[in-house]
Design a protein around this motif. Structure first.
Motif, PDB file in Angstrom:
ATOM      1  N   LYS A  49    -104.993 -31.224  30.280  1.00 52.02           N
ATOM      2  CA  LYS A  49    -105.555 -31.940  29.183  1.00 52.02           C
ATOM      3  C   LYS A  49    -106.759 -31.850  28.839  1.00 52.02           C
ATOM      4  O   LYS A  49    -107.343 -31.562  27.667  1.00 52.02           O
ATOM      5  CB  LYS A  49    -105.123 -33.543  29.315  1.00 52.02           C
ATOM      6  CG  LYS A  49    -103.683 -33.861  29.565  1.00 52.02           C
ATOM      7  CD  LYS A  49    -103.370 -35.243  29.543  1.00 52.02           C
ATOM      8  CE  LYS A  49    -103.878 -35.928  30.662  1.00 52.02           C
ATOM      9  NZ  LYS A  49    -103.519 -35.714  32.033  1.00 52.02           N
ATOM     10  N   SER A  50    -107.579 -32.104  29.639  1.00 54.15           N
ATOM     11  CA  SER A  50    -109.250 -31.915  29.819  1.00 54.15           C
ATOM     12  C   SER A  50    -109.672 -30.634  29.444  1.00 54.15           C
ATOM     13  O   SER A  50    -110.582 -30.269  28.514  1.00 54.15           O
ATOM     14  CB  SER A  50    -109.833 -32.606  30.805  1.00 54.15           C
ATOM     15  OG  SER A  50    -109.617 -33.993  31.090  1.00 54.15           O
ATOM     16  N   VAL A  51    -108.964 -29.725  30.145  1.00 52.98           N
ATOM     17  CA  VAL A  51    -109.625 -28.107  29.898  1.00 52.98           C
ATOM     18  C   VAL A  51    -109.257 -27.681  28.341  1.00 52.98           C
ATOM     19  O   VAL A  51    -109.873 -27.181  27.888  1.00 52.98           O
ATOM     20  CB  VAL A  51    -108.557 -27.486  30.756  1.00 52.98           C
ATOM     21  CG1 VAL A  51    -108.802 -25.866  30.352  1.00 52.98           C
ATOM     22  CG2 VAL A  51    -108.971 -27.617  32.272  1.00 52.98           C
ATOM     23  N   PHE A  97    -115.828 -39.006  26.415  1.00 51.12           N
ATOM     24  CA  PHE A  97    -115.338 -38.775  27.724  1.00 51.12           C
ATOM     25  C   PHE A  97    -114.951 -39.851  28.451  1.00 51.12           C
ATOM     26  O   PHE A  97    -114.935 -41.156  28.154  1.00 51.12           O
ATOM     27  CB  PHE A  97    -116.580 -38.314  28.716  1.00 51.12           C
ATOM     28  CG  PHE A  97    -117.102 -36.769  27.918  1.00 51.12           C
ATOM     29  CD1 PHE A  97    -116.438 -35.665  28.007  1.00 51.12           C
ATOM     30  CD2 PHE A  97    -118.265 -36.894  27.152  1.00 51.12           C
ATOM     31  CE1 PHE A  97    -116.822 -34.408  27.532  1.00 51.12           C
ATOM     32  CE2 PHE A  97    -118.728 -35.615  26.500  1.00 51.12           C
ATOM     33  CZ  PHE A  97    -118.206 -34.460  26.738  1.00 51.12           C
ATOM     34  N   GLN A  98    -114.390 -39.432  29.542  1.00 45.54           N
ATOM     35  CA  GLN A  98    -113.466 -40.608  30.293  1.00 45.54           C
ATOM     36  C   GLN A  98    -114.488 -41.803  30.997  1.00 45.54           C
ATOM     37  O   GLN A  98    -114.257 -42.837  31.168  1.00 45.54           O
ATOM     38  CB  GLN A  98    -112.869 -40.046  31.370  1.00 45.54           C
ATOM     39  CG  GLN A  98    -111.883 -41.005  32.209  1.00 45.54           C
ATOM     40  CD  GLN A  98    -110.885 -40.247  33.241  1.00 45.54           C
ATOM     41  OE1 GLN A  98    -110.814 -38.911  32.960  1.00 45.54           O
ATOM     42  NE2 GLN A  98    -110.450 -40.931  34.105  1.00 45.54           N
ATOM     43  N   GLU A  99    -115.687 -41.158  31.400  1.00 48.93           N
ATOM     44  CA  GLU A  99    -116.377 -42.062  32.390  1.00 48.93           C
ATOM     45  C   GLU A  99    -117.663 -42.432  31.435  1.00 48.93           C
ATOM     46  O   GLU A  99    -118.786 -41.817  31.550  1.00 48.93           O
ATOM     47  CB  GLU A  99    -117.136 -41.291  33.531  1.00 48.93           C
ATOM     48  CG  GLU A  99    -116.073 -40.453  34.291  1.00 48.93           C
ATOM     49  CD  GLU A  99    -115.682 -39.047  33.587  1.00 48.93           C
ATOM     50  OE1 GLU A  99    -116.049 -38.728  32.700  1.00 48.93           O
ATOM     51  OE2 GLU A  99    -114.717 -38.341  34.028  1.00 48.93           O
ATOM     52  N   ALA A 179    -111.077 -37.808  22.106  1.00 47.47           N
ATOM     53  CA  ALA A 179    -111.093 -38.721  23.280  1.00 47.47           C
ATOM     54  C   ALA A 179    -110.378 -38.532  24.367  1.00 47.47           C
ATOM     55  O   ALA A 179    -109.228 -38.588  24.332  1.00 47.47           O
ATOM     56  CB  ALA A 179    -110.915 -40.220  22.456  1.00 47.47           C
ATOM     57  N   ASP A 180    -111.168 -38.283  25.226  1.00 47.23           N
ATOM     58  CA  ASP A 180    -110.392 -37.694  26.791  1.00 47.23           C
ATOM     59  C   ASP A 180    -110.350 -39.064  27.584  1.00 47.23           C
ATOM     60  O   ASP A 180    -111.275 -39.340  28.189  1.00 47.23           O
ATOM     61  CB  ASP A 180    -111.255 -36.685  27.233  1.00 47.23           C
ATOM     62  CG  ASP A 180    -110.344 -36.167  28.501  1.00 47.23           C
ATOM     63  OD1 ASP A 180    -109.257 -36.582  28.860  1.00 47.23           O
ATOM     64  OD2 ASP A 180    -111.019 -35.208  29.090  1.00 47.23           O
ATOM     65  N   GLU A 181    -109.221 -39.541  27.676  1.00 45.81           N
ATOM     66  CA  GLU A 181    -109.007 -40.831  28.284  1.00 45.81           C
ATOM     67  C   GLU A 181    -109.990 -41.850  28.133  1.00 45.81           C
ATOM     68  O   GLU A 181    -110.799 -42.025  29.107  1.00 45.81           O
ATOM     69  CB  GLU A 181    -108.852 -40.422  29.579  1.00 45.81           C
ATOM     70  CG  GLU A 181    -107.819 -39.384  29.923  1.00 45.81           C
ATOM     71  CD  GLU A 181    -107.023 -39.450  31.338  1.00 45.81           C
ATOM     72  OE1 GLU A 181    -107.045 -40.567  31.863  1.00 45.81           O
ATOM     73  OE2 GLU A 181    -106.432 -38.394  31.830  1.00 45.81           O
ATOM     74  N   PRO A 182    -110.372 -42.202  26.863  1.00 50.76           N
ATOM     75  CA  PRO A 182    -111.567 -43.202  26.794  1.00 50.76           C
ATOM     76  C   PRO A 182    -111.615 -44.540  27.177  1.00 50.76           C
ATOM     77  O   PRO A 182    -112.673 -45.092  27.509  1.00 50.76           O
ATOM     78  CB  PRO A 182    -111.606 -43.131  25.217  1.00 50.76           C
ATOM     79  CG  PRO A 182    -110.235 -42.981  24.944  1.00 50.76           C
ATOM     80  CD  PRO A 182    -109.585 -42.030  25.721  1.00 50.76           C
TER      81      PRO A 182
HETATM   82 MG   LIG Z   1    -108.624 -35.127  32.433  1.00 49.34          MG
END
Ligand SMILES: [Mg+2]
Ligand SMILES: Nc1ncnc2c1ncn2[C@@H]1O[C@H](COP(=O)(O)OP(=O)(O)O)[C@@H](O)[C@H]1O
Lengths: 331, 315
Positions: A49-51, A97-99, A179-182
């Motif tokens: 997913k992130s890639v 991003f996620q973090e 939005a990657d696992e926001p």
């Molecule tokens: Mg990911």
């Protein structure tokens, strides 16, 4: 002819050269998102997913090999020179991003970091950009935005930092927001607020949203369309309602199996399906889900099923789709 | 933060007190009787020796000698040099600017070479530019200063005749000559600093460049130049600045060997001469001043660290 989708990805593939050989992290992924709509990409951790997101943004490390077509409002961007691509980031497409704890630079204030994008892409002066940044921060519902703009990330809570990230991403009104696992790193009440905020801003600006998540509850409440990924490929792609009503891929069925009260229960996480995700450097031949699939037939281990429509707008990569007959027979 | 500063300042005096005790104590272990050395030709005459001892209080108990020295130092009186009939404070004030000039030039050379080289090698990690920078750093760190100094004198002064091999002209007297007489020793000392700073900058930049906020900066569409020189460097400099301040302190504390080789009349030369002549007041004064400079610089390092690190400023 209707307007082109905000984002159209076709046959996207990403390879990494690793010491264990070529790792094909994303393998022939295609999807499209219309302006003002949300596509959710779901799948277990490590499925690519992130890639996929970073490939669209052009943010993968130099050793990644990307192929396929990426169109933004009809314009091919996969083949653009890096410098041209850079200018689109933050202006035409943006990413959260996620973090939230580590995604902001600890050495600059929240306001400066939002203003930076505005100065770069809209040529605003330092002062104008900062004033706009404060407006943006207020817009993403940061209370006392003028004061918060002058604070450093460590002085803000996780939820507030993610709001800053969203303000930064949307400052230049991009066509596309990824939005990657926001909300993965945030607690439940804050999660809901952040997702509601993204929905609202999307309605307001007509931005297309790609929402990456592994939370099916989030999908049900916030996305119009879904793409389910498994081991670098899309297993099933459908409108959210259709996917939950009549899943057409055994993997999706498995995922839904342990998420009974969709969208309501906090336990809307992905089900654990027996077996393990395949080694991406040595994927099995044929369908990658076959080793774990209760419905597999001989053909599954030999030939990879293409992603084919089983109903209008509903595609599944399974030799046995449509699954209704099998499911009924089993019941 | 103000409480911190007050506490930090309060530590300085006890630190110096302990240091003064150590300096005095260790000095007693030095072999050789100062009276004998000072008596020179007349060293056979017991009366002369007794007179010298009385004059210098060498006949008093050690604790009394120490307290007497400490008492004068606290009032700013470092005593008289036994050898050159001059107040120690005056000697120190005369030599300090020389060493300060040398240290500043060396530090500038070191920082101007080391920091950009460290950044470059982090950005070009594992590529020829990185290997070259690492080789240069290794050379800077591992080459003995005395050897490099002698080589430079042989090459640049003796062979090519471009620069004077030794001597010193104060800045206030003749700017160009002053630079000409100090540039070689400054370079010798600077290569060392450059190597140390390069390695630390490289490590700090590699850490910074792998952080999530760098990815965010790229996602914003910032040019790589801004990503590296603003977003990454700003964070990488935090540890490097601290280290740099300490390195500067080391330079001030005396580049003993280098000053000897280039006959620069600075701190290093002063203390070496004083030790050989058993000129205790000078040794004590110089070492104590050096210690004071060190203590103050480490305070400066902490303050700088706070100034550039928002996480501490608002803690
Ligand atoms: Mg990911
Ligand atoms: N920079 C990289 N170099 C090599 N392999 C990578 C890199 N980034 C991701 N991968 C691999 O690609 C696969 C997909 O990762 P990712 O897209 O991050 O998964 P997720 O779906 O959890 O976001 C994983 O097997 C991961 O190890």
């Amino acid at each position: 002819m209707s307007a082109p989708p905000a984002l159209e990805v076709r046959d996207l593939a990403v390879e990494f050269a690793t010491d264990r050989g070529i790792l094909r992290a994303v393998d022939g992924v295609s999807f499209a998102v219309a302006p003002g709509r949300t596509l959710a990409i779901v799948g277990e951790s490590g499925c690519g997913k992130s890639v996929t997101a970073l490939a669209i943004m052009g943010l993968l490390p130099p050793h990644a090999r990307v192929s396929g077509s990426i169109r933004l409002a009809g314009r091919e961007i996969a083949t653009l020179a890096p410098e041209e691509r850079r200018k689109m980031r933050g202006a035409e497409m943006a990413m959260v991003f996620q973090e939230p704890m580590t995604s902001l630079n600890p050495a600059f204030t929240a306001g400066e970091q939002v203003a930076e994008a505005l100065r770069l892409h809209q040529g605003l002066s330092r002062r104008e950009a900062f004033a706009r940044a404060v407006e943006m921060l207020a817009h993403v519902r940061i209370p006392d935005a003028a004061r918060r703009a002058r604070q450093y990330p460590h002085q803000l809570s996780g939820g507030m930092r993610q709001r800053v990230m969203i303000a930064m991403a949307l400052a230049c009104r991009p066509r596309l927001l990824i939005a990657d696992e926001p909300t993965t790193a945030l607690d439940v009440t804050v999660q809901a607020q952040i997702l509601a905020l993204i929905d609202e801003l999307k309605r307001e600006t007509g931005t297309a949203v790609v929402l990456i998540t592994h939370d099916l509850g989030v999908v049900a409440d916030h996305a119009e369309d879904v793409a389910v990924m498994y081991a670098g490929r899309i297993a099933e792609r459908a409108p959210a309602a259709a996917l939950f009503a009549v899943p057409q891929h055994p993997y999706t069925v498995g995922l839904l199996g342990a998420a009974p009260r969709l969208g309501r229960a906090a336990g809307g996480r992905l089900a654990s399906i027996e077996g393990a995700v395949p080694d991406m450097a040595r994927p099995p031949p044929g369908c990658r889900f076959a080793p774990r699939c209760p419905f597999r037939i001989a053909r599954c281990a030999e030939e990879a099923p293409p992603l084919a429509e089983v109903a209008p707008g509903h595609a599944s990569a399974c030799w046995r789709a449509p699954l209704e007959r099998i499911l009924e027979a089993a019941a | 933060m103000w409480i911190w500063l007050a506490r930090r300042l309060a530590q300085i005096l006890p630190t110096l007190l302990v240091l003064s005790f150590l300096i005095f104590g260790l000095q007693q272990l030095m072999p050789g009787d100062p009276a004998l050395i000072l008596a020179g030709e007349e060293r056979g005459d017991p009366q002369v020796l007794a007179q010298i001892r009385a004059e210098l209080r060498l006949d008093r108990p050690l604790y009394e000698q120490y307290l007497h020295w400490l008492g004068s130092v606290l009032t700013g009186d470092f005593g008289f040099s036994w050898r050159i009939r001059m107040p120690v404070a005056e000697l120190i004030l005369e030599k300090l600017p020389v060493t300060a000039q040398l240290a500043t030039m060396a530090f500038l050379i070191g920082a101007l070479i080391g920091v950009p080289m460290g950044i470059l090698s982090a950005v070009r990690r594992d590529r020829p530019a990185d290997w070259a920078a690492n080789a240069v750093a290794l050379f800077g760190i591992s080459t003995p200063n005395f050897w490099l100094g002698i080589m430079l004198i042989l090459l640049i002064s003796v062979q090519l005749g471009w620069l004077p091999p030794s001597g010193y002209v104060p800045l206030t007297e003749d700017f160009r000559q002053s630079i000409a007489t100090t540039i070689m020793p400054a370079f010798v000392l600077g290569t060392n600093i450059a190597g140390v700073l390069m390695r630390h900058t490289r490590a700090a930049m590699l850490t910074a460049l792998s952080q999530d906020y760098v990815r965010t900066a790229r996602a914003k569409g910032l040019p790589e130049r801004v990503v590296v020189w603003k977003h990454a460097l700003r964070n990488a400099l935090i540890p490097v600045v601290t280290l740099g301040t300490i390195e500067f302190g080391r330079l001030l504390a005396g580049a003993v060997l280098t000053e000897q080789i280039f006959t620069i009349p600075g701190f290093g030369k002063l203390v070496v001469d004083a030790v050989f002549n058993r000129d205790y007041p000078v040794v004590q004064g110089v070492v104590l001043t050096t210690a004071l400079i060190f203590v103050l610089l480490s305070l400066v390092a902490d303050l700088l660290y706070m100034a550039i690190n928002p996480r501490l400023r608002h803690a």
